[in-house]
Design an enzyme around this catalytic site. Structure first.
Site, PDB file in Angstrom:
ATOM      1  CG  HIS A 141       8.629   9.313 -22.418  1.00 30.53           C
ATOM      2  ND1 HIS A 141      10.003   9.359 -22.355  1.00 30.53           N
ATOM      3  CD2 HIS A 141       8.265   8.344 -21.549  1.00 30.53           C
ATOM      4  CE1 HIS A 141      10.440   8.466 -21.484  1.00 30.53           C
ATOM      5  NE2 HIS A 141       9.387   7.833 -20.984  1.00 30.53           N
ATOM      6  CG  HIS A 143       5.247   5.317 -18.821  1.00 34.98           C
ATOM      7  ND1 HIS A 143       6.027   4.238 -18.435  1.00 34.98           N
ATOM      8  CD2 HIS A 143       6.121   6.321 -19.098  1.00 34.98           C
ATOM      9  CE1 HIS A 143       7.312   4.575 -18.478  1.00 34.98           C
ATOM     10  NE2 HIS A 143       7.390   5.835 -18.880  1.00 34.98           N
ATOM     11  CG  HIS A 226      12.666   1.016 -20.054  1.00 33.80           C
ATOM     12  ND1 HIS A 226      13.220   0.653 -18.842  1.00 33.80           N
ATOM     13  CD2 HIS A 226      12.069   2.217 -19.852  1.00 33.80           C
ATOM     14  CE1 HIS A 226      12.963   1.592 -17.944  1.00 33.80           C
ATOM     15  NE2 HIS A 226      12.271   2.557 -18.539  1.00 33.80           N
ATOM     16  CG  HIS A 279      14.365   9.998 -19.721  1.00 33.17           C
ATOM     17  ND1 HIS A 279      15.300   9.024 -19.908  1.00 33.17           N
ATOM     18  CD2 HIS A 279      13.206   9.361 -19.445  1.00 33.17           C
ATOM     19  CE1 HIS A 279      14.739   7.846 -19.746  1.00 33.17           C
ATOM     20  NE2 HIS A 279      13.463   8.029 -19.466  1.00 33.17           N
ATOM     21  CG  HIS A 327      12.526   3.053 -12.435  1.00 27.31           C
ATOM     22  ND1 HIS A 327      12.448   2.402 -13.638  1.00 27.31           N
ATOM     23  CD2 HIS A 327      12.427   4.373 -12.721  1.00 27.31           C
ATOM     24  CE1 HIS A 327      12.331   3.285 -14.617  1.00 27.31           C
ATOM     25  NE2 HIS A 327      12.307   4.486 -14.080  1.00 27.31           N
ATOM     26  CG  ASP A 367       8.847   9.374 -18.046  1.00 26.42           C
ATOM     27  OD1 ASP A 367       8.214   8.314 -18.139  1.00 26.42           O
ATOM     28  OD2 ASP A 367      10.027   9.418 -17.661  1.00 26.42           O
TER      29      ASP A 367
END
Length: 572
Positions: A141, A143, A226, A279, A327, A367
């Site tokens: 995971h 990014h 996503h 997650h 986000h 993440d």
């Protein structure tokens, strides 16, 4: 004539053997060696007055033309591995792969030398007594916000990074997708200098098939769906159709707001096909409040991300702030605040601890920079294991924690490898796999490795002042070694890609040097194949109180006020 020595003297010289217990860091986890492959009296040890010398444990006649001669022998090492167990052995490496777990040495002078583990003049040797060897960790995971993540990851024992992105763009901040051939090609070219194995997700959010297929042909090892791009049933179905056709995995961050359906609608769209859920508790995103129920399905490969591992007194407050940033939410907008509150639920986070300990949640990941810490996957895993031992007791082992240890190490080694079709290459220390090996002193286990090998060559290590007279004077910190430099780096790490991209010869197209290895068997796996973490009990969630029940029993735990592997090891 045999010489008998006290057990304490043997351990001091050659390290622990069968029945000896080793504490992992400052946790309350104790590993007991189950099997010793070494012949007593014929142990290989390098150094002044030791046995690895010409005509003794080193052959005088074997050249490297002999395929049984090792390039590197790691001797007398304790191994903790989800597949091999907790054992003592020599590890033999040749051509960047593990070729033997057994007894290394000179068959002309020693008994019971494993046939393809000859030490010769061509062999480098490292004394593994008093060290623990584990397989390099796999983080699924990532990014790809900045390339510096790779160094922080390898310093915690991660040697394979799978994810998506193209730098600090908003799309990458929030989602793990590298969209389209141009971005995929540039990322392959950009990552030539990074010392880890890498795989990229294409953007899986498209309801038509061709835009997905072209990303797989471009080199994506899988597709990522996503919610920020729209995790609709049509998108899910399309991505899985392409995955089934092209033998790649689909990873999904489901629809927190339930805009296009609820968990039941997502599971209907998945329709029994294998999928890797990110997650799966939901704090990192996913159907609120019951995405955690996805972990009970046999076709779901459920993962956690590390910021809420384990559940502590600081978890909730930290998550709300992280979520607003990652986000693009605004604390001045009531709807954004409500969105954040719906995702951060103490009840389901507490249940996640227990579901990991029960082997219901199967994978641990980071993440990275998007509500997770790339350099803490290994550490957070063992903190969770320690917390669960303290709160739930032993898992059936008598006098040791071997089963719990094997369950937890599988979460960041073999299970993510199985999920993404790379278990034939990495994920354990089994013979035939890449020699991606992490060495730990027991007192630093899970926190700070001694050094990390990539394909049988030392890539990163704790190293003292380069101008000192010996290697150990301070300041001691992680530095790239020769395996992470120049062409040795491109020879010591690989790209994991689709078979379609290998057939299209992207290595030549993109002008990249690292080896490209195709993922295989991504669509034939299920939760039953995940090691020590394949339980599928019935899970229910009270949608008002968020209480989680497993087979009808309410599961919860208290947040930790203190964890191991923490401030004792770090200045900050």
């Amino acid at each position: 004539m045999a010489l008998t020595i006290p057990r304490s003297q043997y351990v001091a010289t050659y390290g622990p053997t069968v029945g000896d217990k080793v504490r992992l860091g400052d946790t309350d986890l104790w590993a007991t060696i189950e099997q010793d492959f070494l012949t007593k009296g014929d142990e290989c040890k390098f150094g002044g007055g030791k046995s690895v010398r010409d005509g003794m444990a080193q052959s005088s006649t074997a050249t490297r033309d002999n395929p049984n001669v090792l390039d590197f022998a790691l001797t007398n090492v304790m191994i903790i591995d989800a597949k091999l167990g907790i054992i003592k052995a020599d590890i033999g490496i040749r051509d960047g792969r593990i070729v033997g777990i057994g007894q290394a040495g000179n068959p002309d002078t020693m008994d019971n030398v494993t046939p393809n583990m000859i030490i010769g003049a061509s062999t480098e040797v490292h004394n593994g007594a008093h060290l623990i060897a584990t397989a390099g960790g796999i983080d699924t995971h990532i990014h790809w916000i900045c390339p510096q993540q790779a160094q922080h990851a390898i310093e915690n024992g991660i040697t394979t990074m799978i994810g998506g992105g193209s730098g600090p763009a908003d799309g990458t901040h929030a989602t793990t997708c590298t969209p389209g051939k141009f971005n995929i090609e540039r990322m392959f070219q950009a990552c030539e200098a990074l010392p880890v194995n890498i795989g990229f997700f294409g953007k899986g959010n498209c309801s038509m098939l061709e835009p997905l297929k072209e990303q797989v042909v471009a080199g994506a090892l899988g597709l990522k769906i996503h919610e920020d791009w729209g995790a609709t049933p049509a998108v899910i179905d399309a991505a899985l159709k392409v995955a089934d056709e092209m033998d790649v995995q689909v990873a999904i961050h489901t629809d927190t707001l339930n805009e296009s359906g609820f968990l039941e609608d997502t599971m209907k769209a998945i329709n029994g096909r294998v999928i890797h859920t990110f997650h799966t508790e939901g704090a990192g995103g996913g159907h609120a409040p019951d995405i955690i129920k996805a972990a009970m399905y046999p076709n779901v490969l459920p993962a956690s991300t590390n910021p809420n591992r384990p559940f502590t007194v600081n978890t909730i407050d930290e998550h709300l702030d992280m979520l607003m940033v990652c986000h693009h939410l605004d604390k001045r907008v009531p709807e954004d605040v409500a969105f954040a509150d719906s995702r951060i639920r103490p009840e389901t986070i507490a249940a996640e601890d227990i579901l990991h300990d029960m082997g219901v949640f199967s994978i641990m990941s980071s993440d990275s920079q998007a509500m997770g810490r790339v350099g803490e996957v290994v550490t957070r895993t063992w903190q969770t294991a320690d917390k669960m031992k303290a709160q739930r007791g032993a898992l059936g082992d008598e006098g040791n924690d071997n089963f719990r240890i094997k369950r937890y190490i599988a979460k960041y080694t073999i299970n993510p490898a199985i999920a993404h079709g790379i278990s034939q290459y990495v994920g354990s220390l089994e013979v035939g796999k890449l020699a991606d090996i992490v060495l730990w002193k027991p007192q630093f286990f899970g926190v700070k490795p001694e050094f990390v090998m990539k394909k049988g060559f030392i890539s990163f290590a704790k190293m003292g002042d380069p101008n000192a007279s010996i290697p150990t004077p301070q300041p001691v910190f992680y530095r790239p070694m020769f395996g992470a430099n120049a062409k040795a780096n491109t020879e010591s790490a690989v790209y994991f890609v689709s078979q379609a991209s290998v057939d299209a010869n992207i290595k030549a197209q993109y002008g990249i040097q690292k080896e490209t290895l195709a993922v295989k068997g991504c669509r034939d796996v299920g939760k039953k194949d995940l090691v020590h973490n394949n339980a599928t009990p019935e899970i229910t969630v009270d949608t008002e109180r968020y209480e989680v029940r497993v087979d009808g029993e309410h599961i919860t735990c208290e947040p930790a006020t203190k964890v191991p592997l923490a401030q004792r090891y770090f200045l900050f």
